[in-house]
Write a protein that holds these residues in place. Structure first.
Motif, PDB file in Angstrom:
ATOM      1  N   TYR A   1      -6.086 -12.185  12.042  1.00 27.25           N
ATOM      2  CA  TYR A   1      -4.985 -11.509  11.365  1.00 27.25           C
ATOM      3  C   TYR A   1      -3.784 -12.465  11.273  1.00 27.25           C
ATOM      4  N   PRO A   2      -3.053 -12.436  10.161  1.00 23.36           N
ATOM      5  CA  PRO A   2      -1.832 -13.235  10.070  1.00 23.36           C
ATOM      6  C   PRO A   2      -0.685 -12.567  10.813  1.00 23.36           C
ATOM      7  N   ASN A   3       0.266 -13.387  11.245  1.00 21.25           N
ATOM      8  CA  ASN A   3       1.456 -12.837  11.910  1.00 21.25           C
ATOM      9  C   ASN A   3       2.338 -12.098  10.914  1.00 21.25           C
ATOM     10  N   ASP A   4       3.003 -11.060  11.415  1.00 25.14           N
ATOM     11  CA  ASP A   4       4.094 -10.438  10.651  1.00 25.14           C
ATOM     12  C   ASP A   4       5.305 -11.348  10.850  1.00 25.14           C
ATOM     13  N   PRO A   5       5.800 -12.024   9.782  1.00 23.37           N
ATOM     14  CA  PRO A   5       6.892 -12.995   9.978  1.00 23.37           C
ATOM     15  C   PRO A   5       8.195 -12.379  10.454  1.00 23.37           C
ATOM     16  N   THR A   6       8.303 -11.037  10.369  1.00 26.15           N
ATOM     17  CA  THR A   6       9.560 -10.381  10.767  1.00 26.15           C
ATOM     18  C   THR A   6       9.474  -9.680  12.118  1.00 26.15           C
ATOM     19  N   ASP A   7       8.256  -9.586  12.690  1.00 25.26           N
ATOM     20  CA  ASP A   7       8.092  -8.849  13.946  1.00 25.26           C
ATOM     21  C   ASP A   7       7.012  -9.517  14.777  1.00 25.26           C
ATOM     22  N   PRO A   8       7.391 -10.181  15.895  1.00 29.84           N
ATOM     23  CA  PRO A   8       6.397 -10.914  16.697  1.00 29.84           C
ATOM     24  C   PRO A   8       5.346 -10.015  17.338  1.00 29.84           C
ATOM     25  N   GLY A   9       5.565  -8.691  17.340  1.00 30.52           N
ATOM     26  CA  GLY A   9       4.605  -7.777  17.963  1.00 30.52           C
ATOM     27  C   GLY A   9       3.632  -7.161  16.985  1.00 30.52           C
ATOM     28  N   LYS A  10       3.666  -7.604  15.716  1.00 28.75           N
ATOM     29  CA  LYS A  10       2.829  -6.953  14.712  1.00 28.75           C
ATOM     30  C   LYS A  10       2.079  -7.966  13.860  1.00 28.75           C
ATOM     31  N   THR A  11       1.073  -7.440  13.127  1.00 25.62           N
ATOM     32  CA  THR A  11       0.411  -8.195  12.068  1.00 25.62           C
ATOM     33  C   THR A  11       0.748  -7.506  10.751  1.00 25.62           C
ATOM     34  N   THR A  12       0.305  -8.077   9.638  1.00 25.02           N
ATOM     35  CA  THR A  12       0.671  -7.523   8.335  1.00 25.02           C
ATOM     36  C   THR A  12      -0.411  -6.569   7.827  1.00 25.02           C
TER      37      THR A  12
ATOM     38  N   ALA B   1      12.410 -12.721  21.392  1.00 22.98           N
ATOM     39  CA  ALA B   1      10.978 -12.970  21.159  1.00 22.98           C
ATOM     40  C   ALA B   1      10.808 -13.613  19.788  1.00 22.98           C
ATOM     41  N   LYS B   2       9.899 -14.596  19.694  1.00 21.44           N
ATOM     42  CA  LYS B   2       9.720 -15.281  18.409  1.00 21.44           C
ATOM     43  C   LYS B   2       8.279 -15.131  17.937  1.00 21.44           C
ATOM     44  N   VAL B   3       8.091 -15.350  16.646  1.00 18.71           N
ATOM     45  CA  VAL B   3       6.754 -15.272  16.058  1.00 18.71           C
ATOM     46  C   VAL B   3       6.005 -16.551  16.387  1.00 18.71           C
ATOM     47  N   ILE B   4       4.826 -16.413  17.008  1.00 21.59           N
ATOM     48  CA  ILE B   4       3.988 -17.565  17.365  1.00 21.59           C
ATOM     49  C   ILE B   4       2.661 -17.414  16.647  1.00 21.59           C
ATOM     50  N   ASP B   5       2.330 -18.399  15.845  1.00 26.48           N
ATOM     51  CA  ASP B   5       1.144 -18.332  14.994  1.00 26.48           C
ATOM     52  C   ASP B   5      -0.116 -18.044  15.814  1.00 26.48           C
ATOM     53  N   GLY B   6      -0.867 -17.005  15.388  1.00 30.89           N
ATOM     54  CA  GLY B   6      -2.129 -16.660  16.034  1.00 30.89           C
ATOM     55  C   GLY B   6      -1.979 -15.715  17.203  1.00 30.89           C
ATOM     56  N   TYR B   7      -0.747 -15.369  17.577  1.00 35.29           N
ATOM     57  CA  TYR B   7      -0.513 -14.496  18.721  1.00 35.29           C
ATOM     58  C   TYR B   7       0.434 -13.367  18.329  1.00 35.29           C
ATOM     59  N   TYR B   8       0.397 -12.268  19.100  1.00 34.67           N
ATOM     60  CA  TYR B   8       1.386 -11.211  18.923  1.00 34.67           C
ATOM     61  C   TYR B   8       2.003 -10.897  20.287  1.00 34.67           C
ATOM     62  N   LEU B   9       3.260 -10.487  20.283  1.00 35.75           N
ATOM     63  CA  LEU B   9       3.969 -10.180  21.520  1.00 35.75           C
ATOM     64  C   LEU B   9       3.383  -8.912  22.140  1.00 35.75           C
ATOM     65  N   LYS B  10       2.867  -9.052  23.366  1.00 36.04           N
ATOM     66  CA  LYS B  10       2.231  -7.909  24.019  1.00 36.04           C
ATOM     67  C   LYS B  10       3.169  -7.240  25.015  1.00 36.04           C
TER      68      LYS B  10
END
Length: 664
Positions: A134-145, A81-90
């Motif tokens: 919310y900004p993406n967590d650059p280390t975890d695609p399922g989270k925000t900071t 899974a990768k970090v995609i700007d504006g989205y979180y892995l659900k």
């Protein structure tokens, strides 16, 4: 659009067959689309990773994980899974499993990240206030900071400076309190019909007061591909709050080539109207229609009556004269924008272009590339055209990536791609694994080693992402993590004959450097026998104090040494300072010819580090005349000597008794 179907529809999987194209884009929603499948023996199957939103729309290019899986092969791509700007892995589906007869697709489903919603004291959203996502967590695609700052709103004060969302998909309301005598801001927004910003907002001013009036209607600007459709709030008067003037744009229409029956001509260009550079609400007249090989337009140009409506232009088919044409298939590196390699083929106009991209793509995937778009295969059944120009089909390839780290080890210096031995190599191990030490030295006051060092080790690791095409590390600033937070506290050992400058060495926080601490030992002090005048007695024992077995910084009660013919004023010493010698007074023992009556025993005072303490002298005993000589002076001296001997003997008995009681 109720009159259309969606593009890029994936074709079905059929065990034992391979489709010539992975997806289709219907040109007519009412017509079936045939897709050719080729039978395969001892099939090799493809694993594809898709990244989609909750409606199944692709939000990041699919990744071909591999093309040579066999039936029964197991796979697990959960960690891809990768970090995609504006989205979180659900959620994920089919990210682990086993191949059957057919290709597999692992799906990573993302949802949009929530927003910060400024609200007034009653909980109502503040009009025109910014609502940052919310900004993406650059280390975890399922989270925000965490600790996201709330936006500034002129005329309001937020109740909290930042928020930490508990659910990355839910909005967080933040209460703002109005500020009296506020200065307000006028902002101009440029949006499409769905309210999406298509050009950066402009702050017209920040010091408007309540009642201030505001000629921004004329601030509309020309935005490429759009025309100004309407405005709102572009003139008015300030109340209590900021104001936003909105310029709403719609997309400019297109020229649509159609056949004599009015049907759109497949693959024909549909140029959008150009902007009128002097008027954001208009397009230009006399726009030339596009050229389409094999067709002749009925009109050479069009003048749109409505800048937002398409203009159909009828084209008449013409029969071209047969001639040889060239087609070029270009393989492009989308990361660098350069051409990797290209092939050219020739044939008669109208004939099918006999070419396959499969072998080239296979060769490039062995070098670390991944297929993004096959512009030749996706063209369906391409034929040579008759416009006299070279046809170009673009195959887009990206760079594959792979992690390397403690959980994904690879032999340094070996090929990243096994089928490409001369290609990029795996990085050195110390790029992702390092060790540091915390060392405690045990030395004397001259720096000489007294015992082996105490050495503790911390292991620092990180996971790097490597570009499989170039070998470049894509995250060289990836933070390191230690296997321990702190080193253990070291208990300083007792070394006989020495005392240490500390009892323990506290464990320091693990750091990315070697740590060193030195424990210094000094010689323990001695008991020094001295005569009554304080002079050291020669050639007698001078024993060191005894170590405290439980504390390397201390010593304990130590017995004074036995010296033949002499008696100490104390039988033991309790040192106050472990490195300072303690003098102990010794008296000679004399045996008188006649033992006078024993006087009272002298009082014994314990000795500690410092000056020798002696008992106060007793009252002088009257001289006793010795009958043998009649010498009063001799008698007196004899009496004094007897008194001293008796006193010493009493002291011995008293000290021994005290010692026995202590030992008991």
């Amino acid at each position: 659009d109720p009159g259309k179907t969606t593009p890029d529809q994936p074709v079905p999987e059929i065990p034992g067959y391979r489709p010539e194209v992975p997806s289709v884009t219907p040109t007519d929603p009412g017509k079936d689309t045939p897709v050719k499948y080729v039978p395969i023996e001892n099939a090799k199957y493809t694993l594809t990773e898709r990244f989609v939103d909750e409606e199944g729309n692709e939000i990041s290019p699919s990744v071909v994980k591999g093309t040579d899986y066999e039936e029964g092969s197991e796979y697990d791509v959960t960690g891809d899974a990768k970090v995609i700007d504006g989205y979180y892995l659900k959620e994920t589906s089919n990210t682990t499993g086993k191949f059957g007869k057919g290709d597999m697709t692992a799906t990573f489903t993302y949802a949009k990240l929530g927003k910060i919603i400024p609200v007034d004291p009653e909980g109502n959203p503040i009009p025109d206030a910014p609502t940052p996502q919310y900004p993406n967590d650059p280390t975890d695609p399922g989270k925000t900071t965490p600790d996201q700052p709330v936006p500034e709103i002129p005329g309001y004060r937020p109740e909290v400076p930042s928020v930490t969302p508990t659910d990355p998909g839910k909005d967080t309301p933040v209460k703002y309190v109005p500020i009296e005598n506020a200065k307000y801001t006028l902002t101009e927004r440029f949006v499409d019909e769905d309210g999406n910003e298509i050009s950066p907002s402009v702050i017209k001013g920040t010091d408007y007061e309540e009642g201030s009036e505001y000629d921004v209607t004329g601030d509309a600007k020309v935005i490429d591909g759009y025309y100004l459709k309407e405005t709102s709030n572009t003139t008015g008067k300030f109340g209590k709050g900021d104001m936003t003037a909105t310029f709403t744009y719609a997309k400019l229409g297109k020229i649509i080539p159609v056949d004599p029956e009015g049907n759109p001509i497949p693959d024909a260009p549909t140029p959008q109207y150009p902007n009128d550079p002097t008027d954001p609400g208009k397009t230009t007249p006399d726009q030339p229609v596009p050229e389409i090989p094999g067709y002749r337009p009925e009109v050479p140009s069009v003048t749109p009556t409505d800048p937002g409506e398409d203009t159909p232009v009828k084209y008449i088919p013409v029969t071209p004269e047969k001639h040889v044409q060239t087609a070029k298939i270009v393989y492009v590196d989308t990361k660098t924008g350069t051409t990797i390699e290209s092939d050219s083929v020739t044939g008669n106009v109208g004939d099918k272009i006999d070419y396959s991209t499969t072998s080239r793509i296979t060769e490039l995937t062995k070098k670390g590339y991944i297929l993004i778009e096959d512009g030749f295969t996706n063209a369906g059944t391409p034929v040579y055209n008759d416009n006299g120009e070279e046809q170009v089909f673009v195959v887009k390839l990206g760079h594959g990536t792979e992690p390397v780290g403690p959980n994904n080890p690879h032999e340094p210096g070996t090929p990243i791609n096994p089928d490409d031995p001369n290609g990029p190599k795996w990085p050195a191990k110390d790029d992702y694994t390092k060790q540091y030490t915390s060392t405690v030295h045990f030395v004397d006051s001259n720096g000489n080693k007294l015992r082996d060092d105490d050495i503790q080790t911390s292991t620092w690791t990180r996971t790097l992402i490597v570009d499989k095409v170039t070998g470049e590390v894509l995250n060289p600033s990836e933070p390191w993590k230690s296997d321990i937070d702190d080193y253990a506290t070291v208990k300083v050992p007792v070394i006989e004959g020495y005392y240490a400058d500390r009892a323990t060495v506290p464990g320091e926080t693990a750091q990315q450097r070697d740590l060193e601490t030195t424990v210094t030992y000094n010689k323990i002090g001695k008991i020094v026998p001295v005569d009554p005048n304080g002079n050291p007695i020669p050639n007698v024992p001078t024993p060191q104090y005894r170590n405290d077995p439980n504390d390397p910084t201390k010593v304990i009660v130590t017995d004074t040494p036995d010296i033949p013919g002499m008696i100490p004023e104390t039988r033991s010493v309790t040192p106050g300072k472990p490195g300072v010698d303690t003098p102990v007074v010794y008296h000679k023992v004399e045996t008188p010819e006649q033992k006078p009556e024993q006087p009272a025993q002298p009082e014994v005072t314990p000795v500690v580090n410092g000056p020798v303490q002696t008992p106060a002298p007793k009252a002088e005993t009257p001289a006793t005349e010795l009958p043998q000589t009649g010498d009063k002076q001799g008698n007196a001296l004899a009496a004094v000597g007897a008194s001293i001997v008796a006193g010493m003997l009493g002291l011995i008995g008293f000290t021994k008794k005290k010692k026995d009681e202590k030992d008991f």
